[in-house]
Design an enzyme around this catalytic site. Structure first.
Site, PDB file in Angstrom:
ATOM      1  N   GLY A   1     -62.669 -16.009  16.639  1.00  0.00           N
ATOM      2  CA  GLY A   1     -62.070 -16.465  15.233  1.00  0.00           C
ATOM      3  C   GLY A   1     -62.109 -17.845  15.057  1.00  0.00           C
ATOM      4  O   GLY A   1     -61.142 -18.420  14.021  1.00  0.00           O
TER       5      GLY A   1
ATOM      6  N   ARG B   1     -66.764   6.783  10.808  1.00  0.00           N
ATOM      7  CA  ARG B   1     -66.491   5.450  10.223  1.00  0.00           C
ATOM      8  C   ARG B   1     -65.575   5.529   9.263  1.00  0.00           C
ATOM      9  O   ARG B   1     -64.569   4.749   8.972  1.00  0.00           O
ATOM     10  CB  ARG B   1     -67.822   4.838   9.681  1.00  0.00           C
ATOM     11  CG  ARG B   1     -68.769   3.986  10.737  1.00  0.00           C
ATOM     12  CD  ARG B   1     -69.997   3.338   9.771  1.00  0.00           C
ATOM     13  NE  ARG B   1     -71.004   3.162  10.675  1.00  0.00           N
ATOM     14  CZ  ARG B   1     -70.945   2.059  11.740  1.00  0.00           C
ATOM     15  NH1 ARG B   1     -70.020   1.104  11.468  1.00  0.00           N
ATOM     16  NH2 ARG B   1     -72.114   1.951  12.489  1.00  0.00           N
TER      17      ARG B   1
ATOM     18  N   LEU C   1     -69.656  -2.032   7.538  1.00  0.00           N
ATOM     19  CA  LEU C   1     -68.714  -1.163   6.701  1.00  0.00           C
ATOM     20  C   LEU C   1     -69.672  -0.278   5.849  1.00  0.00           C
ATOM     21  O   LEU C   1     -70.705  -0.563   5.312  1.00  0.00           O
ATOM     22  CB  LEU C   1     -67.822  -2.509   6.003  1.00  0.00           C
ATOM     23  CG  LEU C   1     -67.069  -3.394   6.704  1.00  0.00           C
ATOM     24  CD1 LEU C   1     -66.519  -4.358   6.011  1.00  0.00           C
ATOM     25  CD2 LEU C   1     -65.839  -2.588   7.217  1.00  0.00           C
TER      26      LEU C   1
ATOM     27  N   HIS D   1     -72.482 -15.608   7.380  1.00  0.00           N
ATOM     28  CA  HIS D   1     -73.731 -15.350   8.219  1.00  0.00           C
ATOM     29  C   HIS D   1     -74.566 -16.197   8.479  1.00  0.00           C
ATOM     30  O   HIS D   1     -74.832 -17.262   7.944  1.00  0.00           O
ATOM     31  CB  HIS D   1     -74.733 -14.282   7.337  1.00  0.00           C
ATOM     32  CG  HIS D   1     -75.729 -13.598   7.957  1.00  0.00           C
ATOM     33  ND1 HIS D   1     -75.565 -12.521   9.171  1.00  0.00           N
ATOM     34  CD2 HIS D   1     -76.886 -13.861   8.026  1.00  0.00           C
ATOM     35  CE1 HIS D   1     -76.578 -12.341   9.484  1.00  0.00           C
ATOM     36  NE2 HIS D   1     -77.567 -13.093   9.063  1.00  0.00           N
TER      37      HIS D   1
ATOM     38  N   THR E   1     -71.860  -6.841  -0.736  1.00  0.00           N
ATOM     39  CA  THR E   1     -72.357  -5.629  -1.448  1.00  0.00           C
ATOM     40  C   THR E   1     -72.840  -4.490  -0.468  1.00  0.00           C
ATOM     41  O   THR E   1     -72.931  -5.128   0.578  1.00  0.00           O
ATOM     42  CB  THR E   1     -73.452  -6.011  -2.402  1.00  0.00           C
ATOM     43  OG1 THR E   1     -74.546  -6.522  -1.746  1.00  0.00           O
ATOM     44  CG2 THR E   1     -72.973  -7.187  -3.640  1.00  0.00           C
TER      45      THR E   1
ATOM     46  N   GLU F   1     -70.750 -23.823   9.678  1.00  0.00           N
ATOM     47  CA  GLU F   1     -69.947 -22.859   9.192  1.00  0.00           C
ATOM     48  C   GLU F   1     -68.617 -23.178   9.107  1.00  0.00           C
ATOM     49  O   GLU F   1     -67.988 -22.949   7.753  1.00  0.00           O
ATOM     50  CB  GLU F   1     -69.898 -21.668  10.192  1.00  0.00           C
ATOM     51  CG  GLU F   1     -71.282 -21.064  10.344  1.00  0.00           C
ATOM     52  CD  GLU F   1     -71.276 -19.867  11.232  1.00  0.00           C
ATOM     53  OE1 GLU F   1     -70.376 -18.893  11.317  1.00  0.00           O
ATOM     54  OE2 GLU F   1     -72.165 -19.644  12.162  1.00  0.00           O
TER      55      GLU F   1
HETATM   56  C1  GAR Z   1     -70.278 -16.809  13.555  1.00  0.00           C
HETATM   57  O1  GAR Z   1     -71.234 -17.479  13.763  1.00  0.00           O
HETATM   58  C2  GAR Z   1     -70.489 -15.868  12.351  1.00  0.00           C
HETATM   59  O2  GAR Z   1     -71.392 -16.619  11.359  1.00  0.00           O
HETATM   60  C3  GAR Z   1     -71.245 -14.676  12.863  1.00  0.00           C
HETATM   61  O3  GAR Z   1     -70.259 -14.462  14.170  1.00  0.00           O
HETATM   62  C4  GAR Z   1     -69.737 -15.769  14.665  1.00  0.00           C
HETATM   63  C5  GAR Z   1     -68.187 -15.561  14.648  1.00  0.00           C
HETATM   64  O4  GAR Z   1     -67.610 -16.536  15.338  1.00  0.00           O
HETATM   65  N1  GAR Z   1     -71.178 -13.443  12.183  1.00  0.00           N
HETATM   66  C6  GAR Z   1     -72.106 -12.788  12.306  1.00  0.00           C
HETATM   67  O5  GAR Z   1     -72.810 -12.677  13.080  1.00  0.00           O
HETATM   68  C7  GAR Z   1     -71.854 -11.655  11.377  1.00  0.00           C
HETATM   69  N2  GAR Z   1     -73.073 -10.633  11.167  1.00  0.00           N
HETATM   70  P1  GAR Z   1     -66.098 -17.003  15.290  1.00  0.00           P
HETATM   71  O6  GAR Z   1     -65.568 -15.660  15.507  1.00  0.00           O
HETATM   72  O7  GAR Z   1     -65.770 -18.074  16.242  1.00  0.00           O
HETATM   73  O8  GAR Z   1     -65.969 -17.441  13.740  1.00  0.00           O
END
Ligand code: GAR
Length: 196
Positions: free
Chosen positions: A13, A66, A94, A110, A142, A175
């Site tokens: 997270g 699901r 989802l 992403h 989407t 990110e």
């Molecule tokens: C992040 O790099 C995010 O972009 C990726 O998971 C990681 C979560 O890190 N998400 C995906 O790959 C979604 N397909 P975090 O739990 O430290 O935020």
């Protein structure tokens, strides 16, 4: 009126922490819930420590059902009355029914420059393809996987000697800047893409 934000996580997270930290002062939104499909997700403890309500719905007992998992997920989610839902490292696919229920108010981050490298192992795939540039994307969710209108992208250069791990670390740093910037703009009602 202040917007209510629910954040869905599956792991540590770190993006969720940056989103929660960003929602202070004159920010138009506040975190209303952090929700995980894994009761042991490290991010739940971090959210609780920041004073954000948390909930978990373990997907495992639902096996391949699901629809039943999502019905259970929607209980705490709808109870939080979110105006905006942020997927932040939420690693369950989802269904269109779930996505349609929150159409126009669900965002995802992403780790690639979409539309390139939807799905998993994005850093290794970008390296294998010899990309000079890589990064991350925040988009509206989407029904198609890792698709939907792009709300922001952050770019980094791929350096000689980069590995999937070094790339992942640099992209994650971006990110952490991109997602709060996009959330703020989106909460203000502005969908113009953020470019970092
Ligand atoms: C992040 O790099 C995010 O972009 C990726 O998971 C990681 C979560 O890190 N998400 C995906 O790959 C979604 N397909 P975090 O739990 O430290 O935020």
């Amino acid at each position: 009126m202040t917007k209510r934000v629910a954040i869905l996580i599956s792991g540590g997270g770190s993006n969720m922490v940056r989103l929660v930290e960003s929602m202070t002062g004159d920010h138009p939104a506040r975190a209303a819930l952090v929700l995980s499909n894994d009761p042991d997700a490290g991010g739940l403890k971090k959210a609780a420590e920041m004073g954000v309500p948390v909930a978990a719905v373990d997907h495992r007992p639902f096996k391949s059902d699901r629809a039943a998992f999502e019905a259970a997920l929607r209980e705490p989610l709808d109870a939080a009355e979110p105006d905006i839902i942020c997927l932040a490292g939420f690693m369950r696919i989802l269904t269109p029914d779930f996505i349609n229920a929150y159409q126009g108010r669900m965002l995802n981050i992403h780790p690639s420059l979409l539309p390139k490298y939807r799905g998993l192992h994005t850093h290794a795939r970008a390296l294998e393809a010899g990309e000079a540039e890589h990064g991350c994307t925040v988009h509206e969710v989407t029904a198609a996987l890792d698709d939907g209108p792009i709300l922001g992208q952050a770019r980094i250069a791929v350096e000689p000697g980069d590995t999937p791990d070094t790339l992942a670390a640099r992209v994650l740093g971006m990110e952490h800047r991109l997602y709060p910037a996009v959330l703020r703009r989106f909460a203000e009602g502005n969908r113009e893409p953020v470019e970092l």
